[in-house]
Design a protein around this motif. Structure first.
Motif: not given
Length: 595
Positions: A86-102, A111-115, A293-296
Motif C-alpha cells: 500500500r502507498q500513502h497519498p501523501l507520498d504522491y502529493i509531496e513528490g508531485l510538488e517537489a519534483t515539478i518545482k525542482d 520566465n519558465i513559469g510562463e512558458t 504551489r508550483l509557480g505556474l
C-alpha cells in the motif's frame, strides 16, 4: 516537417535484416503556439515519482527530478509475506510538488513559469484508492491516516487473489462475457478484485467509501482542483484494461452483475463513471492553488492520465505490431494495431485490448510479467543477507566502513553476476527456473502461482542461479509473444524500454536469443515521463495527434541486439523444458520433463 523512410530488407534464417535508407514521416505542429513552449511529464513508479521538463518543439529534456516515497521507503503499510503493498497519498502529493518545482528551478530559465503549456501524468496500475464524495482519498482524513485499506492499493498488491478467482468463476455463468476484452481472465492486480477485498476486510473504510479511483485519474483531478468525484475524467486506458469498461457494454457492467457477485458491491457502479477519455484530451486547467504551489499559471492544461507502460510505449515511439516492452520491476508489453485490422480478434490471456488506450484510433493491447527486475532483486536480497546480517559481528570495522561495504556490494553484485553468467556453458540440462516469483500476469493471469528452480547440484553457484532466473524471465517474455502470434496478432519486432533494457546487455542479448528476434533499445532514459510530456503537448493543442508529437519529440534508438544464431536452437529446446516445468508447477500436464 516531412521525413521519408525507405527500407532495404531481406530475410535470412528467419530473421529480418533491414537497412534504413531514408525516412519520411509527416507531422503538423501548431507553429503559432510552439514558440518557447515547454511541457511537463510526470511518471509515478513503484518506488518514486519522476518529473521531466521538456521542450515541446524537439523533445529536449531541460531538467528532471526524482522523489523517492519516504513512507514506502521505510516499508510502512506493507507486508510482503501477505503480498500487501500500500502507498500513502501523501507520498504522491509531496513528490508531485517537489519534483515539478525542482525541474523549474533546475531549468535556469527566468520566465519558465510562463512558458509551461501543459502537464500530463502516468502512474502504475491498477493502483486504486477509496475516496469520499469530494474525491479525497480516505487516508488523507484524520480517521484513516494510518489505515492501509484507506490508501492506494499498489499494482503488485496480491491480497485479492480469492476475489479475482470469484470474479472469474462468476463470469463463467454470466449471460454476457464481461471479461472478453481483458483476455478472459481477471487478475488480483486489478480494480474490482481490490475493491471487493477492501470492502470485505474493512467495514469502516467500506462505510466511508463513496467511489473507487485509479491513481492515474486522481492526480489530474487533484491538479485541476476537483471537488466532486462525479466530475472526474476517467481515462479509457485504466477503465478498459482494468475496470471492465467497454463501449459494447454501454460502459461498465451493470450493478446486477456486481451485486450478485457480492451484495457489498451493490450500488457502487452507479458512483463510478460511464464516460472515458483518451490521454490526448484535457482533464482541465491547473487550479489556482496548484498554480501558486508550483509557480505556474492557471492556463496550464492538465491532460487525462494513463498507465505508465502505455505512455512509456508512446515515449519509446511504438509502431504497429511491434511489442514495446517497458522493463522494470515488472514488464508491461504494449502493442498497437489499426482498428480495422484487429477489431474482430480477441486475444485470450492478456491484460486487455482497448480502443485508444495507447494511441487514439488504434487498438491497444497489453500483456506483461509480474516479476522481471523484481526477480533479480529477490536473488540479490538472498545473496546480500549474510553480509547485511553478519557484518555487524566483524570487529575493528567502523560503522561508515560497514555501510560503504554494503553499498559497494549492492551496487556491483548483479553486474558481476552478469559478467560471470555470460561465460557459462549452456546445455539442455543446465539449471532451469520459472519466473513466477510474484505470480503470473500473462498469459493467463494467476497470482497464486510461485516461482521454481530445478536442476540444482553441488556445482550450482550464484552465477548459475542468476543465469537461470534471467533465462526464465526471457522465456516468460517469449510466452507472451507466442500467445499473440497464436491468436492471430503478428509481432514484427521488439522495442526495449526502461532501466533493465538500458543497463543490462547480458539480459537483452539473452532476450534476443530466446525470442530469435532483434530488439531495439530506445535512447531515452525515461520513456514513461517523456511519453507523458508528448501527451501533454497534444492535450495542449501543440500537436494535432500524439503520433505527431512522437515524431517531433522522440529521441530515437541507440542500439539493436541481434540473435546469436549459434544459441537459438539450444534456447528453443530449453524453452520447451521451461513450458514443461511451468505446467508441472501449475499442476497441468504438458509433456515429460526429464533431468
Amino acid at each position: 516537417m516531412t521525413l521519408i523512410i525507405f527500407f532495404n530488407a531481406n530475410f535470412r534464417d528467419g530473421i529480418l535484416k533491414s537497412k534504413v535508407l531514408r525516412t519520411i514521416i509527416s507531422y503538423k505542429p501548431n507553429s503559432a503556439k510552439m514558440n518557447k513552449s515547454h511541457v511537463i511529464g510526470v511518471d509515478y513508479g513503484s518506488d518514486s515519482v519522476r518529473s521531466v521538463l521538456v521542450d515541446a518543439n524537439n523533445g529536449e529534456e531541460i531538467a528532471s527530478s526524482v522523489f523517492y516515497y519516504p513512507r514506502w521507503k521505510r516499508g510502512e503499510y506493507c507486508d510482503a509475506a501477505l503480498s500487501q503493498f500500500r502507498q500513502h497519498p501523501l507520498d504522491y502529493i509531496e513528490g508531485l510538488e517537489a519534483t515539478i518545482k525542482d525541474c523549474l528551478s533546475k531549468s535556469g530559465l527566468s520566465n519558465i513559469g510562463e512558458t509551461v503549456r501543459a502537464i500530463s501524468v502516468d502512474t502504475t496500475g491498477s493502483t486504486p484508492v477509496a475516496v469520499n464524495e469530494k474525491g479525497v482519498p480516505l487516508a488523507l482524513l484524520a480517521e484513516f491516516e494510518h489505515n492501509p485499506n484507506a490508501m492506494f492499493v499498489l499494482w503488485k498488491d496480491h491480497t485479492a487473489v480469492q476475489e479475482a478467482k470469484e470474479i472469474n468463476l462468476y463470469n463463467q455463468n454470466s449471460s454476457v462475457d464481461y471479461l472478453k476484452y481483458v483476455g478472459g481472465v481477471y487478475s488480483s492486480e486489478w480494480f474490482w478484485a481490490k475493491l471487493l477485498h477492501v470492502f470485505r476486510t474493512d467495514e469502516k473504510v467500506r462505510a466511508a467509501t463513496y467511489s473507487w479511483v485509479e491513481h492515474c485519474d486522481y492526480i489530474p483531478f487533484l491538479l485541476t482542483g476537483g471537488t466532486d468525484v462525479t466530475t472526474m475524467k476517467r481515462g479509457v486506458c485504466s477503465a478498459g484494461h482494468k475496470s471492465l469498461w467497454a463501449e459494447e457494454f454501454g460502459g461498465l457492467p451493470p450493478n446486477s452483475f456486481f451485486s450478485s457477485l457480492d451484495p457489498l458491491l451493490d450500488g457502487i457502479v452507479d458512483r463510478l463513471f460511464s464516460e472515458t477519455y483518451t490521454a490526448d484530451k484535457a482533464a482541465g486547467q491547473l487550479s489556482e492553488e496548484w498554480a501558486q504551489r508550483l509557480g505556474l499559471t492557471t492556463s496550464v492544461v492538465v491532460g487525462v492520465g494513463a498507465f505508465d507502460c502505455h505512455m512509456g510505449a508512446v515515449g519509446g515511439q511504438i509502431e504497429p505490431y511491434y511489442l514495446s516492452k517497458v522493463m522494470g520491476t515488472s514488464t508491461c508489453d504494449m502493442l498497437v494495431a489499426p482498428k480495422e485490422e484487429v477489431q474482430h480478434t480477441l486475444v485470450k490471456g492478456i491484460c486487455g485490448q482497448v480502443d485508444g488506450s495507447i494511441i487514439p484510433g488504434m487498438i491497444g493491447m497489453e500483456a506483461g510479467q509480474s516479476a522481471f527486475g523484481d526477480a533479480y532483486a529477490w536473488l540479490k536480497q538472498v545473496l546480500m543477507w549474510p553480509t547485511k546480517n553478519l557484518i555487524q559481528e566483524v570487529e575493528g570495522m567502523s560503522d561508515d566502513n560497514r555501510e560503504q561495504l554494503i553499498a559497494t556490494l549492492e551496487e556491483k553484485l548483479l553486474f558481476r553476476l552478469s559478467e560471470q553468467a555470460a561465460l557459462l556453458p549452456v546445455t539442455e540440462a543446465s539449471e532451469l527456473a520459472i519466473d513466477w516469483l510474484n505470480g503470473r500476469r500473462t498469459p493467463d493471469a494467476d497470482q497464486s502461482l510461485k516461482g521454481a528452480i530445478t536442476g540444482l547440484h553441488l556445482g550450482t553457484d550464484a552465477p548459475r542461479i542468476f543465469r537461470a532466473i534471467v533465462e526464465a524471465t526471457c522465456f516468460g517474455a517469449k510466452a507472451i509473444v507466442d500467445r499473440f502470434v497464436a491468436q492471430g496478432i503478428p509481432v514484427k519486432g521488439l522495442i526495449g524500454l526502461g532501466g533493465v533494457a538500458k543497463k543490462s546487455p547480458f539480459i537483452m542479448q539473452m532476450m534476443a536469443n530466446v525470442m530469435n528476434m532483434p530488439i531495439r533499445i530506445h535512447k531515452s532514459e525515461q520513456t514513461c515521463a517523456i511519453g507523458a510530456a508528448m501527451f501533454a503537448a497534444t492535450a495542449a493543442g501543440l500537436y494535432e495527434r500524439v503520433e505527431d508529437a512522437m515524431t517531433a519529440m522522440g529521441q530515437g534508438f541507440e542500439q539493436t541486439y541481434i540473435p546469436e544464431e549459434k544459441w537459438v536452437p539450444m534456447y528453443a529446446k530449453r524453452y520447451e523444458r521451461y513450458r514443461a516445468l511451468g505446467a508441472f508447477v501449475e499442476g497441468k500436464e504438458l509433456h515429460a520433463l526429464t533431468v
